[in-house]
Enzyme design. Structure first.
Site, PDB file in Angstrom:
ATOM      1  N   ILE A  57       0.821  -1.215   0.000  1.00  0.00           N
ATOM      2  CA  ILE A  57       0.000   0.000   0.000  1.00  0.00           C
ATOM      3  C   ILE A  57       0.862   1.275   0.000  1.00  0.00           C
ATOM      4  CG2 ILE A  57      -0.278   0.366   2.499  1.00  0.00           C
ATOM      5  CD1 ILE A  57      -3.316   0.510   1.979  1.00  0.00           C
TER       6      ILE A  57
ATOM      7  N   HIS B  89       6.716 -11.973   5.434  1.00  0.00           N
ATOM      8  CA  HIS B  89       6.438 -11.547   4.065  1.00  0.00           C
ATOM      9  C   HIS B  89       7.735 -11.149   3.376  1.00  0.00           C
ATOM     10  CE1 HIS B  89       6.210  -7.985   6.661  1.00  0.00           C
ATOM     11  NE2 HIS B  89       6.707  -7.307   5.633  1.00  0.00           N
TER      12      HIS B  89
HETATM   13  P1  5GP Z   1       7.895  -4.619   6.839  1.00  0.00           P
HETATM   14  O1  5GP Z   1       7.100  -5.280   7.942  1.00  0.00           O
HETATM   15  O2  5GP Z   1       8.690  -5.581   6.041  1.00  0.00           O
HETATM   16  O3  5GP Z   1       8.714  -3.485   7.373  1.00  0.00           O
HETATM   17  O4  5GP Z   1       6.926  -3.939   5.820  1.00  0.00           O
HETATM   18  C1  5GP Z   1       5.544  -4.020   5.850  1.00  0.00           C
HETATM   19  C2  5GP Z   1       5.044  -3.463   4.537  1.00  0.00           C
HETATM   20  O5  5GP Z   1       3.638  -3.571   4.542  1.00  0.00           O
HETATM   21  C3  5GP Z   1       5.387  -1.992   4.292  1.00  0.00           C
HETATM   22  O6  5GP Z   1       6.104  -1.884   3.071  1.00  0.00           O
HETATM   23  C4  5GP Z   1       4.034  -1.297   4.236  1.00  0.00           C
HETATM   24  O7  5GP Z   1       3.995  -0.316   3.245  1.00  0.00           O
HETATM   25  C5  5GP Z   1       3.084  -2.438   3.933  1.00  0.00           C
HETATM   26  N1  5GP Z   1       1.770  -2.301   4.514  1.00  0.00           N
HETATM   27  C6  5GP Z   1       1.455  -1.847   5.764  1.00  0.00           C
HETATM   28  N2  5GP Z   1       0.136  -1.909   5.975  1.00  0.00           N
HETATM   29  C7  5GP Z   1      -0.414  -2.398   4.837  1.00  0.00           C
HETATM   30  C8  5GP Z   1      -1.766  -2.684   4.453  1.00  0.00           C
HETATM   31  O8  5GP Z   1      -2.720  -2.502   5.190  1.00  0.00           O
HETATM   32  N3  5GP Z   1      -1.937  -3.186   3.202  1.00  0.00           N
HETATM   33  C9  5GP Z   1      -0.898  -3.402   2.342  1.00  0.00           C
HETATM   34  N4  5GP Z   1      -1.184  -3.891   1.149  1.00  0.00           N
HETATM   35  N5  5GP Z   1       0.385  -3.138   2.674  1.00  0.00           N
HETATM   36  C10 5GP Z   1       0.621  -2.651   3.911  1.00  0.00           C
END
Ligand code: 5GP
Length: 140
Positions: A34, A102
Site C-alpha cells: 500500500i 512476508h
Molecule cells: P515490513 O514489515 O517488512 O517493514 O513492511 C511491511 C510493509 O507492509 C510496508 O512496506 C508497508 O507499506 C506495507 N503495509 C502496511 N500496511 C499495509 C496494508 O494494510 N496493506 C498493504 N497492502 N500493505 C501494507
C-alpha cells in the site's frame, strides 16, 4: 516474541481487510504494497502463521520461495525492469513493521533509487493499474 493473529496481513489472509491481490494459491498470497517503494512493489505472504524468518518452519520457506521467484519474474516483465530487489525484515530493529512473514518484491530500474520504506500511501487506482500489469505478466 510470539505470533499475533490480529496483525494486518493475517486479517488480509482471512479476508477481513481488503488488498489489491495479484496471485494466490494454497500456500501464499501476493498483493500490492500500500506504500510502494517503487511502482509494482509487491508483497508475497505465506498463509502459514509465522512472525518472520526467525520463527518460520523450513517447510513454509521452501513453499514460499518459488512464489517469490514467480513474482520477481512477473514484476520484471510487467515493468520492463532492469532488476528486482527482494527484501525481508525481521523484528523492529531489522526494519519490520508488520509481524507476519512476508517478502518484498520490487522492480528496479537503473539509476532509480527506492522511495522511503513505508513512506506514503499510493492511490487505489494506481495500485489497481499496477496489479493488472502483474496479473497479465503472470498469465503470459
Ligand atoms: P515490513 O514489515 O517488512 O517493514 O513492511 C511491511 C510493509 O507492509 C510496508 O512496506 C508497508 O507499506 C506495507 N503495509 C502496511 N500496511 C499495509 C496494508 O494494510 N496493506 C498493504 N497492502 N500493505 C501494507
Amino acid at each position: 516474541m510470539s505470533y499475533d493473529a490480529n496483525n494486518i496481513f493475517a486479517k488480509i489472509l482471512r479476508g477481513e481487510l481488503p488488498a489489491v491481490k495479484v496471485y494466490e494459491d494454497d500456500d501464499a498470497i501476493a498483493f500490492m504494497d500500500i506504500m510502494p517503494q517503487a511502482p509494482g512493489h509487491t508483497l508475497v505472504v505465506p498463509r502459514a502463521p509465522s512472525r518472520n524468518l526467525l520463527d518460520a518452519a523450513p517447510e513454509t520457506l521452501s513453499r514460499v520461495m518459488p512464489l517469490v521467484q514467480k513474482l520477481a519474474r512477473a514484476v520484471r516483465t510487467a515493468f520492463a525492469a532492469d532488476g528486482v530487489t527482494i527484501m525481508q525484515f525481521n523484528e523492529a530493529a531489522g526494519g519490520q513493521t508488520v509481524y507476519h512473514l512476508h517478502f518484498h518484491v520490487i522492480p528496479r530500474h537503473d539509476g532509480v533509487p527506492l522511495s522511503k520504506h513505508a513512506g506514503g500511501m499510493e492511490k487505489a487506482e494506481v495500485l489497481e493499474a499496477h496489479a493488472a500489469k502483474i496479473r497479465a505478466a503472470l498469465a503470459s
